[in-house]
Scaffold this motif. Structure first.
Motif, PDB file in Angstrom:
ATOM      1  N   MET A 243       0.835  -1.199   0.000  1.00  0.00           N
ATOM      2  CA  MET A 243       0.000   0.000   0.000  1.00  0.00           C
ATOM      3  C   MET A 243       0.873   1.254   0.000  1.00  0.00           C
ATOM      4  SD  MET A 243      -3.493   0.501   0.523  1.00  0.00           S
ATOM      5  CE  MET A 243      -4.006  -0.647   1.812  1.00  0.00           C
ATOM      6  N   TRP A 244       0.688   2.088  -1.034  1.00  0.00           N
ATOM      7  CA  TRP A 244       1.354   3.382  -1.126  1.00  0.00           C
ATOM      8  C   TRP A 244       0.314   4.461  -0.843  1.00  0.00           C
ATOM      9  CZ3 TRP A 244       6.283   4.178  -4.039  1.00  0.00           C
ATOM     10  CH2 TRP A 244       6.915   2.968  -4.361  1.00  0.00           C
ATOM     11  N   VAL A 245       0.466   5.175   0.258  1.00  0.00           N
ATOM     12  CA  VAL A 245      -0.416   6.299   0.549  1.00  0.00           C
ATOM     13  C   VAL A 245       0.311   7.568   0.123  1.00  0.00           C
ATOM     14  CG1 VAL A 245      -1.629   7.601   2.323  1.00  0.00           C
ATOM     15  CG2 VAL A 245      -1.594   5.098   2.421  1.00  0.00           C
ATOM     16  N   ALA A 246      -0.234   8.218  -0.911  1.00  0.00           N
ATOM     17  CA  ALA A 246       0.461   9.348  -1.523  1.00  0.00           C
ATOM     18  C   ALA A 246      -0.112  10.671  -1.038  1.00  0.00           C
ATOM     19  CB  ALA A 246       0.355   9.257  -3.046  1.00  0.00           C
ATOM     20  N   GLY A 247       0.771  11.639  -0.859  1.00  0.00           N
ATOM     21  CA  GLY A 247       0.377  12.973  -0.429  1.00  0.00           C
ATOM     22  C   GLY A 247       1.102  13.361   0.838  1.00  0.00           C
ATOM     23  N   GLY A 248       1.269  14.665   1.025  1.00  0.00           N
ATOM     24  CA  GLY A 248       2.027  15.144   2.174  1.00  0.00           C
ATOM     25  C   GLY A 248       1.211  15.943   3.163  1.00  0.00           C
ATOM     26  N   GLY A 249      -0.130  15.827   3.107  1.00  0.00           N
ATOM     27  CA  GLY A 249      -0.956  16.542   4.076  1.00  0.00           C
ATOM     28  C   GLY A 249      -0.593  16.135   5.493  1.00  0.00           C
ATOM     29  N   GLU A 250      -0.247  17.110   6.314  1.00  0.00           N
ATOM     30  CA  GLU A 250       0.387  16.796   7.595  1.00  0.00           C
ATOM     31  C   GLU A 250      -0.590  16.369   8.680  1.00  0.00           C
ATOM     32  OE1 GLU A 250       3.028  19.967   8.638  1.00  0.00           O
ATOM     33  OE2 GLU A 250       4.061  19.913   6.697  1.00  0.00           O
ATOM     34  N   LYS A 251      -1.814  16.876   8.631  1.00  0.00           N
ATOM     35  CA  LYS A 251      -2.761  16.553   9.695  1.00  0.00           C
ATOM     36  C   LYS A 251      -3.454  15.218   9.483  1.00  0.00           C
ATOM     37  CE  LYS A 251      -3.836  21.367  10.967  1.00  0.00           C
ATOM     38  NZ  LYS A 251      -4.914  22.389  11.082  1.00  0.00           N
TER      39      LYS A 251
ATOM     40  N   ARG B 180       9.945   5.505   2.425  1.00  0.00           N
ATOM     41  CA  ARG B 180       9.601   6.838   1.927  1.00  0.00           C
ATOM     42  C   ARG B 180      10.106   7.010   0.487  1.00  0.00           C
ATOM     43  NH1 ARG B 180      12.780   9.876   6.038  1.00  0.00           N
ATOM     44  NH2 ARG B 180      13.512   7.783   6.593  1.00  0.00           N
ATOM     45  N   THR B 181       9.236   7.520  -0.369  1.00  0.00           N
ATOM     46  CA  THR B 181       9.531   7.657  -1.794  1.00  0.00           C
ATOM     47  C   THR B 181       9.168   9.052  -2.273  1.00  0.00           C
ATOM     48  OG1 THR B 181       7.373   7.081  -2.789  1.00  0.00           O
ATOM     49  CG2 THR B 181       8.695   5.270  -1.943  1.00  0.00           C
ATOM     50  N   THR B 182       9.637   9.388  -3.465  1.00  0.00           N
ATOM     51  CA  THR B 182       9.233  10.642  -4.097  1.00  0.00           C
ATOM     52  C   THR B 182       9.243  10.463  -5.608  1.00  0.00           C
ATOM     53  OG1 THR B 182       9.518  13.051  -3.970  1.00  0.00           O
ATOM     54  CG2 THR B 182      11.496  11.759  -4.393  1.00  0.00           C
ATOM     55  N   ASN B 183       8.640  11.416  -6.315  1.00  0.00           N
ATOM     56  CA  ASN B 183       8.607  11.435  -7.776  1.00  0.00           C
ATOM     57  C   ASN B 183       9.437  12.607  -8.279  1.00  0.00           C
ATOM     58  OD1 ASN B 183       6.584   9.502  -7.403  1.00  0.00           O
ATOM     59  ND2 ASN B 183       4.947  10.990  -7.700  1.00  0.00           N
ATOM     60  N   LEU B 184      10.078  12.427  -9.425  1.00  0.00           N
ATOM     61  CA  LEU B 184      10.783  13.533 -10.062  1.00  0.00           C
ATOM     62  C   LEU B 184      10.600  13.472 -11.573  1.00  0.00           C
ATOM     63  CD1 LEU B 184      14.307  13.997  -8.386  1.00  0.00           C
ATOM     64  CD2 LEU B 184      12.415  15.630  -8.433  1.00  0.00           C
ATOM     65  N   ASP B 185      10.299  14.628 -12.172  1.00  0.00           N
ATOM     66  CA  ASP B 185      10.360  14.763 -13.626  1.00  0.00           C
ATOM     67  C   ASP B 185      11.835  14.952 -13.984  1.00  0.00           C
ATOM     68  OD1 ASP B 185       7.643  14.693 -13.500  1.00  0.00           O
ATOM     69  OD2 ASP B 185       7.329  16.804 -13.980  1.00  0.00           O
ATOM     70  N   ILE B 186      12.348  14.080 -14.831  1.00  0.00           N
ATOM     71  CA  ILE B 186      13.775  14.088 -15.151  1.00  0.00           C
ATOM     72  C   ILE B 186      14.019  14.709 -16.516  1.00  0.00           C
ATOM     73  CG2 ILE B 186      15.839  12.671 -15.491  1.00  0.00           C
ATOM     74  CD1 ILE B 186      14.830  12.583 -12.633  1.00  0.00           C
ATOM     75  N   VAL B 187      14.890  15.697 -16.552  1.00  0.00           N
ATOM     76  CA  VAL B 187      15.422  16.246 -17.807  1.00  0.00           C
ATOM     77  C   VAL B 187      16.934  16.187 -17.668  1.00  0.00           C
ATOM     78  CG1 VAL B 187      15.536  18.209 -19.371  1.00  0.00           C
ATOM     79  CG2 VAL B 187      13.425  17.765 -18.098  1.00  0.00           C
TER      80      VAL B 187
ATOM     81  N   ASN C 185       4.582   8.554  -0.410  1.00  0.00           N
ATOM     82  CA  ASN C 185       5.105   9.266  -1.573  1.00  0.00           C
ATOM     83  C   ASN C 185       4.789  10.736  -1.394  1.00  0.00           C
ATOM     84  OD1 ASN C 185       4.531  10.358  -4.601  1.00  0.00           O
ATOM     85  ND2 ASN C 185       6.151   8.821  -4.610  1.00  0.00           N
ATOM     86  N   PHE C 186       5.817  11.534  -1.148  1.00  0.00           N
ATOM     87  CA  PHE C 186       5.599  12.962  -0.945  1.00  0.00           C
ATOM     88  C   PHE C 186       6.861  13.730  -1.308  1.00  0.00           C
ATOM     89  CE2 PHE C 186       6.459  11.198   3.450  1.00  0.00           C
ATOM     90  CZ  PHE C 186       7.754  11.664   3.585  1.00  0.00           C
ATOM     91  N   GLY C 187       6.713  15.040  -1.357  1.00  0.00           N
ATOM     92  CA  GLY C 187       7.855  15.917  -1.594  1.00  0.00           C
ATOM     93  C   GLY C 187       8.078  16.191  -3.059  1.00  0.00           C
ATOM     94  N   SER C 188       8.816  17.247  -3.316  1.00  0.00           N
ATOM     95  CA  SER C 188       9.099  17.700  -4.672  1.00  0.00           C
ATOM     96  C   SER C 188      10.545  17.432  -5.073  1.00  0.00           C
ATOM     97  CB  SER C 188       8.832  19.207  -4.757  1.00  0.00           C
ATOM     98  OG  SER C 188       9.635  19.891  -3.801  1.00  0.00           O
ATOM     99  N   GLY C 189      11.250  16.651  -4.263  1.00  0.00           N
ATOM    100  CA  GLY C 189      12.663  16.431  -4.514  1.00  0.00           C
ATOM    101  C   GLY C 189      13.555  17.463  -3.849  1.00  0.00           C
ATOM    102  N   VAL C 190      12.941  18.468  -3.212  1.00  0.00           N
ATOM    103  CA  VAL C 190      13.708  19.470  -2.463  1.00  0.00           C
ATOM    104  C   VAL C 190      14.029  18.885  -1.091  1.00  0.00           C
ATOM    105  CG1 VAL C 190      13.669  21.778  -1.452  1.00  0.00           C
ATOM    106  CG2 VAL C 190      12.620  21.368  -3.692  1.00  0.00           C
ATOM    107  N   PRO C 191      15.307  18.788  -0.721  1.00  0.00           N
ATOM    108  CA  PRO C 191      15.677  18.103   0.526  1.00  0.00           C
ATOM    109  C   PRO C 191      14.968  18.642   1.760  1.00  0.00           C
ATOM    110  CG  PRO C 191      17.618  18.461  -0.824  1.00  0.00           C
ATOM    111  CD  PRO C 191      16.495  19.193  -1.498  1.00  0.00           C
ATOM    112  N   GLU C 192      14.857  19.964   1.884  1.00  0.00           N
ATOM    113  CA  GLU C 192      14.238  20.539   3.075  1.00  0.00           C
ATOM    114  C   GLU C 192      12.777  20.108   3.201  1.00  0.00           C
ATOM    115  OE1 GLU C 192      17.747  22.760   1.845  1.00  0.00           O
ATOM    116  OE2 GLU C 192      15.899  22.204   0.776  1.00  0.00           O
ATOM    117  N   ASP C 193      12.091  20.056   2.060  1.00  0.00           N
ATOM    118  CA  ASP C 193      10.693  19.650   2.054  1.00  0.00           C
ATOM    119  C   ASP C 193      10.573  18.178   2.446  1.00  0.00           C
ATOM    120  OD1 ASP C 193       7.914  19.682   1.549  1.00  0.00           O
ATOM    121  OD2 ASP C 193       8.228  19.011  -0.511  1.00  0.00           O
ATOM    122  N   PHE C 194      11.406  17.335   1.846  1.00  0.00           N
ATOM    123  CA  PHE C 194      11.352  15.902   2.148  1.00  0.00           C
ATOM    124  C   PHE C 194      11.672  15.647   3.617  1.00  0.00           C
ATOM    125  CE2 PHE C 194      12.908  11.588   2.425  1.00  0.00           C
ATOM    126  CZ  PHE C 194      11.971  10.893   1.684  1.00  0.00           C
TER     127      PHE C 194
END
Length: 354
Positions: free
Chosen positions: A189-197, A243-250, A211-220
């Protein structure tokens, strides 16, 4: 670190210009490509019906239909959705669909689930668009029904938003013990989203993966600490959750190649009819993204995230349906530097034995 690959399905206008009769061939070919490369642990699609950044008449292929189809054309790689909207399908029905896909795929399904957010498609499909509190409550209740269906083979549940009365789930999923009364999730089970409450509390209770975060270390790092707190509150071992995250790769060999790829995407969105304001906003977001850079830059950024506990990256390449050179560069120059050493070493020894 493990790696998953998004397969273009049209949602991000990533099949525009390809004849619809060829869409499945493109998607199946990329799925088989990932299946043949043992460094890819999984393939993924999005659970959406309308394109972004704006709804359009361009194709968006349905996620769970693709799950079953991918099961038939691959034999190793795991299959996921990022992430299924709980309210788009009755949860007992969805649990039955997922169990069937798990059997068809011989135990390779990942269950990505979330509360949903795309207001336009909600309303267009007649689902209304309840407030965040109700959407999250539906998620919480639905996950409980999943557990009953997959572990007990039946569900009787009376909630505020969902109810079941002896709903049967046969066959049970192949994964896990799948024995009556077992508390195992069976299908991860992957529960996605970073809503804190609420979202991270639901994750703390039920998730095998977040699965949360934008790949920015401080956010993760911040979201990880909130998840740790929610685990303490519900009595869950924080280390049990991956803990996982998604990134658009260029990716490019140098700044010029990166600029060329970004220019291609800008032109592609123009050609797809994306309004200037939305296109410019998306391009500016992408230029600032941690997923844009040379191989060396991406390795450095991903190592930093790994140090913060990010163990699984789901990668998206805008140009995948048209050009796989970016994927190939990522496979060659980035993934080997970061792959889970135990997993990779095991696979290496298997290759030598074969």
């Amino acid at each position: 670190m493990k790696f998953g690959l998004f397969i273009p399905q049209g949602w991000k206008m990533d099949l525009v210009g390809i004849d619809p009769s060829q869409h499945w061939g493109v998607m199946a070919g990329l799925a088989r490509r990932a299946d043949a490369n043992e460094d890819w642990a999984s393939i993924w699609v999005y659970d959406h019906f309308h394109t972004v950044p704006v709804p359009s008449e361009e194709a968006t292929h349905e996620a769970w239909t693709l799950m079953a189809a991918f099961a038939g054309v691959t034999g190793r790689v795991r299959l996921g959705q990022m992430c299924t909207c709980m309210s788009y399908r009755n949860p007992a029905y969805l649990a039955k669909v997922a169990a069937t896909v798990d059997v068809v795929s011989e135990g390779r399904l990942e269950m990505g689930i979330g509360a949903g957010w795309y207001e336009h498609e909600w309303k267009a499909y007649g689902y209304g668009f309840p407030g965040a509190g109700e959407r999250l409550a539906r998620l919480d209740e639905g996950v409980q029904i999943f557990r009953q269906m997959w572990t007990e083979g039946t569900s009787t549940f009376s909630g505020r938003h969902w109810s079941t009365d002896g709903a049967l789930c046969r066959p049970l999923p192949l994964q896990g013990t799948a024995q009556p009364g077992s508390k195992a999730n069976n299908i991860p089970m992957w529960v996605a989203g970073g809503g804190e409450k609420v979202t991270l509390r639901i994750a703390a209770q039920y998730a095998d993966y977040t699965n949360f975060g934008s790949g920015v270390p401080e956010d993760f790092q911040h979201k990880s600490e909130v998840l740790r707190q929610r685990c303490e509150e519900v009595g869950r071992d924080f280390s049990e959750i991956t803990r996982t995250t998604n990134l658009d790769i260029v990716i490019g060999a140098d700044e010029r190649e990166i600029a060329d790829r970004l220019s291609w995407l800008d032109d592609h969105m123009k050609g797809a009819g994306v309004p200037d304001a939305q296109r410019e906003r998306r391009m500016e977001e992408l230029r600032r993204s941690p997923g844009v850079g040379t191989a060396e830059q991406l390795v450095e950024r991903l190592r930093e995230l790994d140090g913060l506990g990010m163990r699984y990256l789901i990668s998206y390449f805008y140009e995948a349906a048209y050009d796989t050179t970016g994927i190939a560069m990522f496979e060659r120059d980035v993934m080997p530097e970061l792959l889970d050493r135990e997993q990779h070493g095991h696979l290496w020894h298997l290759r030598q034995e074969i």
